[in-house]
Every structure is written in C-alpha cells, then in structure tokens.
Design an enzyme around this catalytic site. Structure first.
Site, mmCIF file in Angstrom:
data_model
loop_
_atom_site.group_PDB
_atom_site.id
_atom_site.type_symbol
_atom_site.label_atom_id
_atom_site.label_comp_id
_atom_site.label_asym_id
_atom_site.label_seq_id
_atom_site.Cartn_x
_atom_site.Cartn_y
_atom_site.Cartn_z
ATOM 1 N N GLU A 98 4.423 -3.676 3.726
ATOM 2 C CA GLU A 98 3.456 -2.622 3.413
ATOM 3 C C GLU A 98 3.739 -1.327 4.169
ATOM 4 O O GLU A 98 3.471 -0.240 3.657
ATOM 5 C CB GLU A 98 2.030 -3.099 3.724
ATOM 6 C CG GLU A 98 1.500 -4.159 2.766
ATOM 7 C CD GLU A 98 1.827 -5.575 3.197
ATOM 8 O OE1 GLU A 98 1.398 -6.528 2.510
ATOM 9 O OE2 GLU A 98 2.523 -5.736 4.233
ATOM 10 N N PHE A 135 -11.447 -15.052 4.882
ATOM 11 C CA PHE A 135 -9.979 -15.063 4.913
ATOM 12 C C PHE A 135 -9.432 -13.695 4.487
ATOM 13 O O PHE A 135 -9.846 -13.134 3.487
ATOM 14 C CB PHE A 135 -9.458 -16.161 3.977
ATOM 15 C CG PHE A 135 -7.955 -16.211 3.895
ATOM 16 C CD1 PHE A 135 -7.194 -16.578 4.997
ATOM 17 C CD2 PHE A 135 -7.308 -15.873 2.720
ATOM 18 C CE1 PHE A 135 -5.816 -16.623 4.922
ATOM 19 C CE2 PHE A 135 -5.921 -15.910 2.631
ATOM 20 C CZ PHE A 135 -5.172 -16.284 3.743
ATOM 21 N N GLN A 136 -8.516 -13.177 5.285
ATOM 22 C CA GLN A 136 -7.870 -11.884 5.050
ATOM 23 C C GLN A 136 -8.888 -10.751 4.870
ATOM 24 O O GLN A 136 -8.718 -9.869 4.028
ATOM 25 C CB GLN A 136 -6.909 -11.954 3.848
ATOM 26 C CG GLN A 136 -5.670 -12.798 4.141
ATOM 27 C CD GLN A 136 -4.574 -12.644 3.109
ATOM 28 O OE1 GLN A 136 -4.835 -12.301 1.947
ATOM 29 N NE2 GLN A 136 -3.351 -12.907 3.514
ATOM 30 N N MET A 146 16.942 7.926 22.857
ATOM 31 C CA MET A 146 16.102 8.908 23.527
ATOM 32 C C MET A 146 15.460 8.317 24.777
ATOM 33 O O MET A 146 15.312 8.999 25.805
ATOM 34 C CB MET A 146 15.033 9.446 22.576
ATOM 35 C CG MET A 146 14.247 10.615 23.144
ATOM 36 S SD MET A 146 15.261 12.073 23.477
ATOM 37 C CE MET A 146 15.267 12.854 21.855
ATOM 38 N N LYS A 150 -12.529 -7.441 -4.414
ATOM 39 C CA LYS A 150 -11.918 -8.181 -5.526
ATOM 40 C C LYS A 150 -12.885 -8.337 -6.700
ATOM 41 O O LYS A 150 -12.494 -8.169 -7.859
ATOM 42 C CB LYS A 150 -11.456 -9.547 -5.030
ATOM 43 C CG LYS A 150 -10.752 -10.382 -6.087
ATOM 44 C CD LYS A 150 -10.242 -11.702 -5.498
ATOM 45 C CE LYS A 150 -9.488 -12.515 -6.552
ATOM 46 N NZ LYS A 150 -8.966 -13.793 -5.969
#
Length: 610
Positions: free
Chosen positions: A81, A143-144, A509, A193
C-alpha cells in the site's frame, strides 16, 4: 451489475432470435439504482479518474467487483500500500491531476499513512479511498479495524467517514475538489463495507456542501502594488521560488517577471525546473545543500520576494540569522504559511499564477512612473560568487566511480524532457544539483517528509501518468531496498521505468553525518551491498521481471546508460557501484546559520570579504 446502459442479450429460449433491444439510458443526472460500491466507481469515472493504485482486501472488496467492469478507470495492482500512495503522488506531481490510491481497512489503511504525510508536506493532490469495518462494528476492535480518520487527521487536508451510501457521490466530488483547489493536498475517504454493499441511488453531478471552504486565489491589489514598489526600490533583491509556482503552473509568468526586473532567482528543492537552470539569472538551489551563490544571495539581500515557498528550516538554517537585512514579500495560496516562520512585510494571499500576472502589471506601472534602483552591482556580486564557487566534485582517491558523475551523465543523456524521481539522501541532493532542469514538473522527490523508498513507486506513477516520457528513478541502495517490490508491478503492468541505484554500500547521508559530526564512528550504516553484494541488484532486477545491468568504471557509464535508454519493453535497473566516501557539498550543518555554509570540507566562503 445494474447499469443505466445495459448490454443487449439474446432473447431467452428463442433460437436465432434477434437480440433484445437495450433499454434507453435515463436522462443525464437521473437517479439510477446501484450499490454503494457501484456508486463509488461511477463517481470516480465522473470526476475523470484514469488510474487507481491499490490492493484489495476484505472491507474494500465490494468496490473491486464493479471496478472490474469499468472501461474508464484502470486499476494497477501494487505490491504494498505504501507503493500505491507514492505512485498516486508521482502520478499527481507529473500530470498536475489528482492521484488516487485504494486500500482495505486496518493495516492496509495504515500503510498509507507515510505517503499521505508525504503528500501533505509537499502539497500534492491525492485522494485515498479506504475500506472500513461495517458500521455496527466500528469501535469494537473488530478484525482489521483502525480509526484511519483519526490517525490521518493531522496529515491530510481533510478526511471523510461515509456512513450513508447516498452520500458517496457528493463525498467523492468534494474530496477531489478539496484535493486540487487552494493549497493542494491529500484527502482520505473511509467507507464501511456495509455502506458499499447497501442499495442506493446514483446521480451526477452532486451539490457540493463546503460552506467554510473558500480559498483565496485573487490577490489584494494594494499588497501587490506595495510589493512592486519594494521591487523598484530594492538594490539587492532575490526571487525565492518554491514548489507553489509549479503547483500553480506559473513558470512562464515567473520567467516574465524575472526578465522584466533582472532580479536573480533561486529555486528550492521542490521548485527545481520552475525556472530554467540554463537561464543567466538563475543562481541555483538554496538551503542546506544549495549552491553558494543562492545561499549567499539570500543572506545578503535587502528584499526577498518569496513565491509559493514556506521558509522551511532546510532553506533558512538557523532562523534568527537568516537574511537579516531583507524585507520580505511573501506570496502564498495558504494564509497559514504567511509569517509562520519569518514575518512578512508585505503578505500576499492568492494563487501564484494570478499573483505573478498582477505583479508584472504593477511593476510595469511602477517603472512607467520612475527609474528603478540600479541592481548592477548586486548582479556583479552574485555573478562573482557563481564564478568563484561553482558546483563541483572530486573523484574518489581510491579510483572508484564518482556518484556525481553518474548522475550528471544520466541527466545529460536522458535530457531535459525526461522525468526524474529520487529517494532521500545523498543521491537525492546530487540529483537536484547535477541534473539540469529546464522545465517544470520534471523533478519529483520527497522534499518535506524526506521519505526513503519514494523513488521507485513515484516513478511508476509518473510513467502511468506520462507514458510517452522517459522516467528515471535515481535511488540509493538503502532507499531501493524499501520499495523495490513495485518493480514487479512495473514489469507486469507495463511501466518500463529506468532505475539507477547509486550503490555506495551504505546509508550514505547518515554516514556523511557520522563522518563529520560523530568522529567517524559508523554505527549501523554499512548495508553489505559492497562487502557481501547482498542483495545482488542485477539478479534481483531479473527476478522482478526487469533488465539488470551493472556499472563500476567511468568508461562504462555512458554505454550502460545508453543501453538502458534502448530497453523499452521492461523496466531497467542499473547497479552503479560507486565510492563509499563521496559527500554532498556545499553544506550548511543542521542548527547553524547560512553564513556558515561550507563550499567543501574546510572551505568556507567569506561573503564579507567579497
């Protein structure tokens, strides 16, 4: 799928019968019965979305079903993602349009946090669409589940939690309007959802309801005239140009103002290309790793005209020592930036393009009434700094390949029409310094947040946005190992980008700072890409469906770059094995003032003596 324009199907049960005539489409704007997911896809089509970068998951899955039927919106299946978010940013920076990414709830959504923060810092128009747990489960630690609206509140321009499917069209329209107007930025739309699954009606266009959102685009005439007066009387003026000029597509107006007044120009890291590097008035990039002429001009100026810039710490150094003798004209679309870090003597709120148009007219009017101050001595002084302290580099004493030379040759061979992205670190600074940028929106990087791993997915997004452009990702061996999985996406989805891995074997760096400020104690910066050749970047490239090349000597550089330019059927990765001790100069150490700029190690320009 319920559709306003159903496909014709043969009459059921009648062999040889003519297909049934399709039902006529309803009038434009007439409501159509759809699911929330179908409404979402139709809304994306209606606002002109061409590409969505994302990964499906449980809560966003209902949206992916009608997305399969869309003939207008292409979905690009990324491998992470974060890659989706940076790809959306790269797409937006390259095209000037809104970039779009999509993820599921919980970890899918939280993986977008870094690219959203990145887009917010650099004012990039991005819309992120995330799935959310069903309405009745919100707040139960299902969940999630993650409160992505709460998480992203400080790093988005705005975000929405949609709880009614009827609100989807309006919310999408508002999200895109917010993302691209005023000061651009990221907007998140979180949709449960069950909202995607529920039946609703779709009609377009919706009525926007943003009563408190009225960005000022037209500048105040009195302030513009006062700025013109200061420009006419200043003897050591500088045009300090930020990324807002590119966002406003105002490069032509900037050139007109600069040539009208003769004022020297400096372009920040985010504004590289806003003013041509080849122009005789251009002094280069200011800041921590800017050019000596650019830093010196700001420090010794009596007037700074800041256009779409925000006086960030990387430009100002120690703030209370920055440009002590300068009056400030600060023009920006965001009123919150005016006087935030440095007090503005003349604040101008508005779109940079409109400001420049009016400022040009005001300067012409001012000049018609009298002769402006003579800035010839100032131009001679800045010119002497340019001659005395040009950008340069030394070849490594051990005979290894110079990273600056590699990047310089990529820019020379690919040319000013190519697009260049960079990760963060030494290679980013060298790419900003040694590639010549002649056009706006050809340099894409993570300026404000400094996100390692930005280059490859941003290059992918830029390539989808500008398929006819050559796109080079200049990356470090550390940055490259964070997001190189998106090369698989590039290979499968047809985005033949070119990747130059500046492989110095270290977190370059960080190693430079350890060398300069930590007594050469190199704690946890050796990546093993030199010592062990782990990973072998050429083999990794081949495994990801790319062409893998390697270059270790000066004599090979041009040939391998030209070979990469010839390969257009798949991505190319070049492992440039360079010296581990090359450093970025000039440099203003963190926490010090710009007067303490070092042109190279042990070489400090003495502006007062000039």
């Amino acid at each position: 799928m319920t559709s306003a324009t159903s496909r014709p199907t043969p009459a059921a049960g009648i062999p040889g019968a003519a297909p049934a005539r399709p039902k006529p489409a309803p009038p434009a704007g007439a409501p159509v019965r759809v699911t929330g997911a179908q409404s979402l896809v139709r809304s994306l089509e209606a606002v002109g979305v061409e590409v969505v970068f994302g990964i499906p998951g449980g809560t966003i899955l209902p949206a992916y079903d009608p997305l399969l039927d869309s003939t207008k919106v292409r979905h690009v299946l990324v491998r992470h993602e974060q890659g989706a978010g940076h790809a959306a940013t790269g797409y937006a920076q390259a095209t000037g349009q809104v970039g779009v990414c999509m993820a599921t709830s919980g970890p899918g959504a939280t993986n977008l946090v870094t690219p959203l923060a990145d887009a917010n810092m650099d004012s990039v128009p991005v819309v992120a669409i995330t799935g959310q747990q069903t309405r009745q489960l919100i707040g139960t630690d299902a969940f999630q589940e993650a409160d992505i609206c709460g998480i992203t509140l400080p790093i988005t321009k705005h975000n929405f939690l949609v709880t009614d499917p009827a609100e989807i069209p309006r919310t999408i329209a508002e999200a895109f309007h917010l993302a691209k107007t005023g000061r651009p930025g990221p907007v998140l739309v979180d949709i449960p959802k069950d909202v995607l699954q529920e039946q609703t009606s779709f009609s377009w266009p919706p009525e926007l309801r943003l009563p408190g959102y009225r960005p000022t685009t037209r500048p105040h005439g009195k302030q513009v005239r006062e700025a013109a007066r200061l420009i006419s009387t200043a003897r050591r003026p500088v045009l300090y140009v930020g990324g807002g000029v590119i966002k406003a597509q105002a490069s032509a107006e900037l050139i007109e103002l600069a040539e009208l007044t003769g004022i020297p120009v400096v372009t920040t890291l985010m504004a590289r290309g806003a003013f041509p590097d080849s122009h005789p008035q251009h002094l280069g990039m200011p800041g921590m790793h800017g050019t000596v002429p650019a830093v010196g001009a700001l420090q010794r100026s009596d007037l700074i005209v800041a256009l779409g810039a925000r006086f960030d710490d990387r430009v100002t150094g120690k703030l209370d020592t920055f440009a002590p003798g300068a009056a400030i004209v600060h023009a920006d679309i965001d009123p919150a930036e005016i006087s935030k870090n440095r007090r503005a003597d003349v604040p101008i709120v508005g779109d940079c393009k409109e400001i420049l148009v009016e400022l040009i007219a005001a300067v012409r009017a001012e000049r018609a009434q009298g002769t402006p101050a003579d800035i010839t001595p100032w131009l001679e002084q800045t010119g002497s700094w340019r001659e005395k302290f040009p950008l340069g580099y030394e070849w490594p004493a051990d005979g290894t390949l110079s990273p600056q030379f590699v990047i310089e040759r990529i820019g020379a061979i690919a040319g000013p029409d190519a697009l260049y992205t960079a990760g963060v670190g030494q290679h980013q600074m060298w790419a900003a310094q040694f590639i010549k940028y002649e056009k706006p929106a050809t340099w894409l990087n993570s300026g404000g947040l400094g996100t390692m791993g930005y280059a490859v997915p941003a290059a992918m997004g830029a390539k989808f946005g500008c398929p006819d452009k050559v796109v080079w990702a200049i990356d470090g061996d550390g940055c490259f190992q964070m997001t190189n999985q998106e090369l698989a996406t590039c290979a499968i989805e047809g985005a033949p980008i070119k990747v130059a891995v500046i492989n110095n074997g270290n977190l370059g760096m960080v190693r430079q700072w350890q060398n300069l400020f930590y007594s050469e104690r190199y704690s946890q910066t050796d990546l093993g890409t030199h010592k062990h050749r782990i990973p072998d970047f050429t083999l990794l490239a081949e495994a990801l469906g790319c062409a893998g090349l390697r270059c270790e000597t000066r004599e090979e550089v041009d040939a391998v770059i030209n070979r990469a330019m010839e390969i257009n059927d798949r991505p190319v990765v070049i492992d440039f094995v360079v010296g581990k001790d090359a450093q970025v100069w000039p440099m203003v150490a963190a926490g010090t003032g710009n007067d303490e700029i070092m042109a190279a190690r042990g070489i400090r320009p003495l502006f007062d003596e000039d």
